[in-house]
Scaffold this motif. Structure first.
Motif, PDB file in Angstrom:
ATOM      1  N   GLN A  86       0.823  -1.207   0.000  1.00  0.00           N
ATOM      2  CA  GLN A  86       0.000   0.000   0.000  1.00  0.00           C
ATOM      3  C   GLN A  86       0.861   1.261   0.000  1.00  0.00           C
ATOM      4  OE1 GLN A  86      -3.662  -0.061   2.526  1.00  0.00           O
ATOM      5  NE2 GLN A  86      -2.778  -1.971   3.300  1.00  0.00           N
ATOM      6  N   SER A 110       0.723   4.389  -2.562  1.00  0.00           N
ATOM      7  CA  SER A 110       0.263   5.715  -2.136  1.00  0.00           C
ATOM      8  C   SER A 110       1.316   6.799  -2.300  1.00  0.00           C
ATOM      9  CB  SER A 110      -0.210   5.669  -0.674  1.00  0.00           C
ATOM     10  OG  SER A 110       0.825   5.246   0.193  1.00  0.00           O
ATOM     11  N   TRP A 117       0.637   8.769  -5.414  1.00  0.00           N
ATOM     12  CA  TRP A 117      -0.653   9.435  -5.613  1.00  0.00           C
ATOM     13  C   TRP A 117      -0.463  10.954  -5.723  1.00  0.00           C
ATOM     14  CZ3 TRP A 117      -3.917   6.801  -1.182  1.00  0.00           C
ATOM     15  CH2 TRP A 117      -4.195   5.480  -1.544  1.00  0.00           C
ATOM     16  N   ILE A 125      -5.091  13.635  -3.476  1.00  0.00           N
ATOM     17  CA  ILE A 125      -5.652  12.327  -3.099  1.00  0.00           C
ATOM     18  C   ILE A 125      -5.063  11.872  -1.763  1.00  0.00           C
ATOM     19  CG2 ILE A 125      -5.903   9.916  -3.781  1.00  0.00           C
ATOM     20  CD1 ILE A 125      -7.527  11.898  -5.445  1.00  0.00           C
ATOM     21  N   ILE A 126      -3.774  12.104  -1.585  1.00  0.00           N
ATOM     22  CA  ILE A 126      -3.142  11.762  -0.300  1.00  0.00           C
ATOM     23  C   ILE A 126      -3.818  12.528   0.831  1.00  0.00           C
ATOM     24  CG2 ILE A 126      -1.017  11.940   1.052  1.00  0.00           C
ATOM     25  CD1 ILE A 126       0.553  11.453  -1.532  1.00  0.00           C
ATOM     26  N   GLN A 157      -6.793  13.812   0.892  1.00  0.00           N
ATOM     27  CA  GLN A 157      -8.167  13.318   1.050  1.00  0.00           C
ATOM     28  C   GLN A 157      -8.187  12.073   1.931  1.00  0.00           C
ATOM     29  OE1 GLN A 157     -10.178  11.176  -2.327  1.00  0.00           O
ATOM     30  NE2 GLN A 157     -11.515  12.983  -2.272  1.00  0.00           N
ATOM     31  N   GLN A 158      -7.270  11.142   1.681  1.00  0.00           N
ATOM     32  CA  GLN A 158      -7.206   9.926   2.492  1.00  0.00           C
ATOM     33  C   GLN A 158      -6.783  10.240   3.926  1.00  0.00           C
ATOM     34  OE1 GLN A 158      -9.049   8.005   0.055  1.00  0.00           O
ATOM     35  NE2 GLN A 158      -8.104   6.625   1.540  1.00  0.00           N
ATOM     36  N   GLN A 159      -5.889  11.210   4.089  1.00  0.00           N
ATOM     37  CA  GLN A 159      -5.482  11.607   5.440  1.00  0.00           C
ATOM     38  C   GLN A 159      -6.684  12.097   6.245  1.00  0.00           C
ATOM     39  OE1 GLN A 159      -2.220  14.384   4.348  1.00  0.00           O
ATOM     40  NE2 GLN A 159      -0.982  13.200   5.779  1.00  0.00           N
ATOM     41  N   ILE A 192      -9.799  11.351   5.868  1.00  0.00           N
ATOM     42  CA  ILE A 192     -10.663  10.218   6.226  1.00  0.00           C
ATOM     43  C   ILE A 192     -10.161   9.583   7.515  1.00  0.00           C
ATOM     44  CG2 ILE A 192     -11.337   7.880   5.538  1.00  0.00           C
ATOM     45  CD1 ILE A 192     -11.414   8.909   2.637  1.00  0.00           C
ATOM     46  N   GLN A 193      -8.837   9.418   7.625  1.00  0.00           N
ATOM     47  CA  GLN A 193      -8.259   8.830   8.840  1.00  0.00           C
ATOM     48  C   GLN A 193      -8.319   9.820  10.003  1.00  0.00           C
ATOM     49  OE1 GLN A 193      -7.474   5.783   9.495  1.00  0.00           O
ATOM     50  NE2 GLN A 193      -6.831   6.284  11.584  1.00  0.00           N
ATOM     51  N   ARG A 237     -18.140  14.722   8.392  1.00  0.00           N
ATOM     52  CA  ARG A 237     -16.741  14.594   8.031  1.00  0.00           C
ATOM     53  C   ARG A 237     -15.971  15.862   8.373  1.00  0.00           C
ATOM     54  NH1 ARG A 237     -14.734   9.582   7.579  1.00  0.00           N
ATOM     55  NH2 ARG A 237     -16.053   8.265   6.274  1.00  0.00           N
ATOM     56  N   GLU A 272       1.282   8.811   5.215  1.00  0.00           N
ATOM     57  CA  GLU A 272       0.442   7.679   5.585  1.00  0.00           C
ATOM     58  C   GLU A 272       0.416   7.465   7.101  1.00  0.00           C
ATOM     59  OE1 GLU A 272       2.517   6.722   1.623  1.00  0.00           O
ATOM     60  OE2 GLU A 272       3.090   7.468   3.603  1.00  0.00           O
TER      61      GLU A 272
END
Length: 448
Positions: free
Chosen positions: A31, A35, A38, A42-43, A45-47, A49-50, A79, A288
């Motif tokens: 993973q 990542s 990316w 996008i990175i 955005q995923q951060q 979420i976490q 969110r 990450e």
């Protein structure tokens, strides 16, 4: 170097069928390998979420964060946005020291594993001790392995470390970060309290391919080797941690041994925050594992080329959440990296506030006085520059032979030129400059 994983199934060597621990490690590595490429948006955005998962957990299971997040407008059912996140007050070391019991989660997820303790090195004079989980260690080991793989290290060679509290011993492998998935050569350990001549002799005896130690130790070792004409045959790479790596440190290592320095940016209470890019001397944030901000004096994000305070959020410690933690370091934001990775770039990591030179006109700068370029630098065994007042520096020296008045005047002129101010410069000759208990040593220290 192509690292082939260890297979645990009899009769099957390749492709390897790993142990559950090894499979989990390489699953995460897969993973991370994806990542890193990316796009930055996008990175991020995923951060977030976490981050929402982390904040929701902290809101429901800690007294400290419930009030803090409510006041910032956080709603667990909605969110979290960067705008709401930026309103959360910065977490200071004093907050952790005073409110640790209220910061600790009352319901750490069972699948995060055993809860233990992690303590900072205390280099700021304000050590902190927090709870962390097995999952936090899992991510620490994954980033260690990423560092090895990024820099294409040959696991079959031996790896040496000179650091605090390790004694003088030999391990069978490179440690848990590597051994769950790959075979490796031995690891060699020596305590940094050993005299420099003993350290050099130890390296000559064991001929490591890789050596990890503090930048200040590298500088002293390289200077000693240049003076005595000592080379380290077989050495491939110097690795640094725990202090700021300057261009002077990199240059003296190239002069002494013909090798580069690979640096990392980490903290005991957080883990890895950034690793040096495989192809450049700047750093990529480990997005990450952390959300890292560099903020200016108004609390706004710095742009490329600007220097600011480092504020970091650990995305995976659900035992003692560290949310917008001001770690008391300064860094310079870099431009996107030509290597193509979407991970944010730190051009330089500049160190603590105590390493900042404050000037009479109210400005501040990060001094680079380059003692290796001073007159008769070969006579200087140790040097430390201490700021006593806005207009007063003291140069503390351990020397083979005293410097002449004209040498002191030349050094003073260098300091004036580098600082841009006619500061008063005094000289103090001592038998030794003691290092702190953690052996992290600063060439420049401000007492203001």
């Amino acid at each position: 170097m192509r690292a082939v994983p260890i297979s645990v199934v009899p009769g099957i060597e390749w492709p390897a069928l790993l142990s559950p621990q090894g499979a989990a490690r390489l699953s995460l590595m897969y993973q991370l390998d994806q990542s890193q490429w990316w796009p930055p948006e996008i990175i991020k955005q995923q951060q977030f979420i976490q981050i929402h998962q982390l904040l929701t957990h902290a809101f429901h299971t800690t007294r400290f964060y419930r009030h803090r997040l409510q006041d910032a407008g956080f709603n667990p059912k909605t969110r979290v946005t960067p705008e709401v996140f930026s309103v959360i007050p910065l977490l200071q070391r004093e907050d952790i020291q005073l409110h640790l019991a209220d910061m600790n989660s009352t319901a750490v997820p069972k699948d995060h594993g055993r809860v233990g303790y992690t303590e900072s090195s205390g280099s700021t004079g304000k050590p902190v001790r927090i709870h962390s989980t097995s999952l936090s260690q899992f991510f620490w080991h994954a980033m260690t392995l990423r560092d090895h793989l990024w820099h294409d290290r040959d696991f079959t060679r031996n790896h040496a470390e000179i650091r605090v509290g390790v004694g003088d011993r030999t391990g069978k492998n490179w440690g848990y970060a590597v051994k769950v998935a790959f075979e490796s050569g031995p690891s060699l350990m020596l305590d940094i309290k050993e005299p420099m001549d003993r350290q050099i002799q130890w390296i000559q005896e064991h001929r490591p391919a890789y050596l990890l130690t503090y930048p200040s130790n590298l500088r002293e070792m390289a200077g000693r080797c240049l003076e005595q004409g000592i080379d380290f045959p077989g050495l491939i790479e110097m690795r640094a941690f725990g202090e700021t790596v300057t261009e002077e440190t990199r240059e003296i290592c190239r002069q002494a041994w013909g090798v580069g320095v690979k640096d990392m940016y980490s903290a005991m209470e957080i883990g890895y925050m950034a690793l040096q890019c495989p192809g450049h001397e700047h750093y990529h944030v480990m997005s990450e594992g952390v959300f890292l901000e560099v903020l200016d004096d108004q609390g706004l994000p710095c742009r490329p080329g600007e220097i600011g305070r480092v504020v970091v959020t650990d995305l995976h410690n659900f035992a003692t959440p560290l949310i917008r933690y001001e770690i008391l370091d300064y860094a310079e934001v870099g431009e996107p990296c030509p290597c193509g990775r979407g991970l944010p770039v730190l051009k330089r990591i500049l160190g603590r506030q105590r390493n900042m030179l404050r000037l009479p006109d109210g400005t501040c700068q990060w001094p680079a006085f380059s003692p290796r370029k001073w007159p008769h630098a070969d006579r200087i065994q140790q040097v430390q520059i201490v700021q006593k007042a806005l207009d007063h520096l003291v140069v503390r020296l351990v020397v083979h032979f005293p410097l002449a008045p004209e040498d002191e005047q030349a050094i003073t002129r260098i300091i004036h030129d580098r600082s841009g101010h006619p500061l008063r410069v005094g000289f103090e000759y001592v038998d030794t400059i003691e290092k702190p208990k953690n052996f992290k040593f600063d060439i420049f220290v401000s007492e203001l």
